[in-house]
Write an enzyme that holds these catalytic residues in place. Sequence first.
Site, PDB file in Angstrom:
ATOM      1  N   GLY A 149      -1.832  -7.140  -3.720  1.00 50.31           N
ATOM      2  CA  GLY A 149      -3.187  -7.653  -3.723  1.00 50.31           C
ATOM      3  C   GLY A 149      -3.953  -7.164  -4.936  1.00 50.31           C
ATOM      4  O   GLY A 149      -3.547  -6.214  -5.615  1.00 50.31           O
ATOM      5  N   CYS A 150      -5.082  -7.801  -5.204  1.00 51.08           N
ATOM      6  CA  CYS A 150      -5.856  -7.464  -6.401  1.00 51.08           C
ATOM      7  C   CYS A 150      -6.493  -6.078  -6.293  1.00 51.08           C
ATOM      8  O   CYS A 150      -6.324  -5.237  -7.197  1.00 51.08           O
ATOM      9  CB  CYS A 150      -6.908  -8.534  -6.663  1.00 51.08           C
ATOM     10  SG  CYS A 150      -7.908  -8.992  -5.226  1.00 51.08           S
ATOM     11  N   TYR A 151      -7.204  -5.812  -5.208  1.00 49.63           N
ATOM     12  CA  TYR A 151      -7.787  -4.476  -5.038  1.00 49.63           C
ATOM     13  C   TYR A 151      -6.706  -3.393  -5.013  1.00 49.63           C
ATOM     14  O   TYR A 151      -6.839  -2.366  -5.694  1.00 49.63           O
ATOM     15  CB  TYR A 151      -8.614  -4.406  -3.754  1.00 49.63           C
ATOM     16  CG  TYR A 151      -9.956  -5.082  -3.795  1.00 49.63           C
ATOM     17  CD1 TYR A 151     -10.938  -4.707  -4.719  1.00 49.63           C
ATOM     18  CD2 TYR A 151     -10.275  -6.094  -2.894  1.00 49.63           C
ATOM     19  CE1 TYR A 151     -12.181  -5.326  -4.735  1.00 49.63           C
ATOM     20  CE2 TYR A 151     -11.513  -6.719  -2.905  1.00 49.63           C
ATOM     21  CZ  TYR A 151     -12.460  -6.335  -3.830  1.00 49.63           C
ATOM     22  OH  TYR A 151     -13.693  -6.946  -3.850  1.00 49.63           O
ATOM     23  N   THR A 153      -3.848  -3.287  -6.425  1.00 50.46           N
ATOM     24  CA  THR A 153      -3.307  -3.057  -7.768  1.00 50.46           C
ATOM     25  C   THR A 153      -4.176  -2.079  -8.542  1.00 50.46           C
ATOM     26  O   THR A 153      -3.683  -1.100  -9.123  1.00 50.46           O
ATOM     27  CB  THR A 153      -3.195  -4.386  -8.533  1.00 50.46           C
ATOM     28  OG1 THR A 153      -2.228  -5.225  -7.886  1.00 50.46           O
ATOM     29  CG2 THR A 153      -2.766  -4.151  -9.974  1.00 50.46           C
TER      30      THR A 153
END
Length: 346
Positions: A149-151, A153
């Site tokens: 996921g973006c967060y 990462t």
Amino acid sequence: MIKVGVVGATGYAGAELVRLLSRHPKVELTMLTSQTYAGKPMWEVFPHLYGIVDNTLEELNIPKLVANCDVIFTALPHGHAMPIAQEVMKKSKRLIDLGADFRLKDVNIYQAWYKTEHTAQLLLNNAVYGLPELYREIIKQSVIVANPGCYPTSVILGLAPLLTNEMVDTKTLIIDAKSGVSGAGRGLSLKTHFSETTNNFQAYGVATHRHTPEIEQELALLAGNPVTVSFTPHLTPMIRGILSTIYASLINNVTTEELTAIYRQFYQGERFVRVLPAGMYPTTKGVAGSNHCDISVTVDVRTKRVIVLSAIDNLIKGAAGQAVQNLNVMLGLPEDTALDFAGIYP
């Protein structure tokens, strides 16, 4: 050439994936699917791809997809990649899933947080968490890659050196993260309406965001013991970017300069992680349009805490760019293939 399919090609992450893959020298874009725009050329939906991507969008046909593609990317909401993964395994193809279906190893945690039954539980052991900076060697041999996921990462890359070196109290981790509106996806919602987001700044998913167990799972593996975090994401009035501010209590005395040196040693040779000099701080504009993660560390001597700042482009290093990086690792190619560019500025 590697024949590639993209499922969910007209979401924000899917469209970025198509754009990046279109410039990949070893990739042939074989099949692009869209539930909403099937039958239309990709460039008609995304005019910036006119003259670059000529594929016509198709409805999802899993047997056809798997038969015609060597590697499949799924850029779909959670719950939708499972039947594709099952067919991929049967036909000995490879899958990179940008959704959440294969990130969490504990199916009970997945079902509790995502309120969705996991119908491909037997494949969880085949899935590799796709953070190349930490799992490069096992990604090379993987069949299913769970793109982070973006967060997570931004947070995991920000904390990895501290946890592997046992430098902080893992019970005191506080994550204050801000994201651009594109992180909410392309679907219509009141929350992301122009009038709601412009000149506004709001927290959401307070103590309940679905990326929480993903962050805790990966940090616990780094620390060697269970980790619990306080995670609060915020929606900001910008299109793309994530800036995570992370606080942790130090176990021993250390200076900002010493910590910066430890981070640089940890990420030595990493193409996409940039550890900034002491006193220089990441910005979302500094990574926009790139696959970079910019990190800085600062020791607050007065409180004996370390403050980690980590910035990424949520659609690139937080999604499509990282997926292409994983593809490169799987194929044994240089990791910056199709990703060897700086961000856009201003």
